[in-house]
Design an enzyme around this catalytic site. Sequence first.
Site, PDB file in Angstrom:
ATOM      1  N   TYR A 323       1.299   6.646  -4.200  1.00  0.00           N
ATOM      2  CA  TYR A 323       1.283   5.318  -3.591  1.00  0.00           C
ATOM      3  C   TYR A 323       0.742   5.418  -2.171  1.00  0.00           C
ATOM      4  CZ  TYR A 323       3.195   0.829  -1.882  1.00  0.00           C
ATOM      5  OH  TYR A 323       3.356  -0.421  -1.326  1.00  0.00           O
ATOM      6  N   CYS A 324      -0.258   4.594  -1.843  1.00  0.00           N
ATOM      7  CA  CYS A 324      -0.813   4.506  -0.496  1.00  0.00           C
ATOM      8  C   CYS A 324      -1.338   5.888  -0.070  1.00  0.00           C
ATOM      9  CB  CYS A 324       0.236   3.948   0.456  1.00  0.00           C
ATOM     10  SG  CYS A 324      -0.346   3.627   2.135  1.00  0.00           S
ATOM     11  N   LEU A 325      -0.912   6.383   1.071  1.00  0.00           N
ATOM     12  CA  LEU A 325      -1.358   7.687   1.548  1.00  0.00           C
ATOM     13  C   LEU A 325      -0.952   8.796   0.585  1.00  0.00           C
ATOM     14  CD1 LEU A 325      -2.608   9.487   3.681  1.00  0.00           C
ATOM     15  CD2 LEU A 325      -0.543   9.266   5.048  1.00  0.00           C
TER      16      LEU A 325
END
Length: 590
Positions: A323-325
């Site tokens: 998720y995300c980074l």
Amino acid sequence: MNGPENREPVAVAGLQEAAIPVAPTVRLDRQIHAALARASGSLSLVSGLLAATDWAAHLAVSPGKRLELLCLALQQANHLLHYISRSSSSDEGSSSMLPVADRRFSDPDWQRWPFNLWHQSFLLAEQWWAAATRDVWGVEKHHADLVAFAARQYLDIFSPSNQLLTNPEVLRITMEQRGANLLMGMQNCMNDMIGLLLEKPASAARTFMPGRDVAVSPGKVVLRNRIMELIRYAPATETVYPEPLLLIPAWIMKYYILDLSPANSLIRYLVERGHTVFCVSWKNPAPADRDLSMDDYLDSGFHAALDAVNSACPDRKVHGVGYCLGGTLLAIAAAAMARDGDQRLASLTLLAAQTDFTEPGELGLFIDESQISLLEAQMQQAGTLSQSQMAAAFQMLRSYDLLWSRVIRQYLMGVPAHNSDLMEWNADATRMPALMHSQYLRRLFLDDDLSEGRYEVDGKPVLLADVNLPVFLVGTVRDHVAPWHSVYKLHSLCPAEITFVLASGGHNAGIVSPPGHPRSQFQISTRAAGASYRSADEWMASTSVTTGSWWPAWVDWLAQRSGTPVPAAGMGYDKAHSLADAPGNYIMEQ
């Protein structure tokens, strides 16, 4: 020490080479830049000045653009006069007459005199400045975007909706409550100010506490190191798919965005549908962790977790979820594993995660050499990027939703703060290690090394083109952190099969989208491995919209790429060594 080893020859005009002490001068510059960062809220004033000068100078030598803006101003004045003339013929103006519509002014009271004049004048001014900062010959795009953003932020300060005497909704409530709302608003403001001054921890006045109201899915911490804890969740079904899931959240946030209250928990949803779930819980770094690098997060984070999953579930491939980074880190790891012939992953799921950073959206406004150098000087002293700095950056990206709407609701209308589990998670911010954050900004955002094939792991570059695993890729429509067009760019970097989902909502709410959530919808389609490329806009135009949550579609996708379910008792959860019960210790650190 100021010995010869700390000096290097520097050419001085008109003089012989002189030995200038390097380290003290570097320290001096770093101290000055760190002081500037503290004084400016970590924003580079030089970067802003360069952008403003670039825009103003080129506008000054563009008479055609200035004539265009003059014509626009006259046209807007004409529209405004016609609107006022038509609306004055009735007691209240009609929203159908509006030259410009905006959700901030949707209440019918805004159609009455003089509020209709005020809010329309403001919106037309916004419209004019948007035109003034766009398409000026010769202006660098980054500078034009920065000037446009600054103009919007400045204008928002003077929005009639944000002022007591020019907001008809607030005035109506004030009259109805005889000013009680203003007293309550003053109390709300005082409480917030006291919390800021005392640096009161986020846990001091929380409705949703980790381990009590959120992050309550049962499980065990099965690994702990300097960077993370690994949580294994208890099975909730008699049989489970043989391939476990390894969730890698971003260390820019606490992991329980994926395990909020039970109704909003993605982890609980997966476990209840027969998946064995492991999740990384990142440590909130302290100044002593200043030297943690991207490689440390890859080695002691992802690879340590994957080794532990392989030990707990031997001879099983693993579905990687980032998720995300955390998704960016997972993509880097998958590319390195493909390069090295490591076949332990069964699939990749990337949630709102960028792999190409050429168009990072408005977050890119805060990323240039001047801005990064300023942050580096400050982080060198502090050891980390603080929670408040991270929060301020995201607040500016969504100033109305995260700042001005709160000012109106809590300070002017006197409505008590009512947080949801997602809102309280959003306030439970984390820090970023100095070295890692510098590498992240430079290697990914500024230089775009990953998509360009220059990002190195173990001294050798990795290529996303080497990844041949099936990919489930999710973008969200209103994402200010990882714009969906940027997320979609993986299609041009990786030839593997990609199932792309475009979900309604933003970076957080679009991912935390359980079934039954009102107004949720998504688009989904699969590009076969090696198929020809379609642009993001072409994909969007040709893909039908489905009402509801995208979670069931993802669970079906995982099931199709998993083996026949096996007894949960045979997956070894009850025999796992436990360091602590979920949600563990690191989640509690402030």
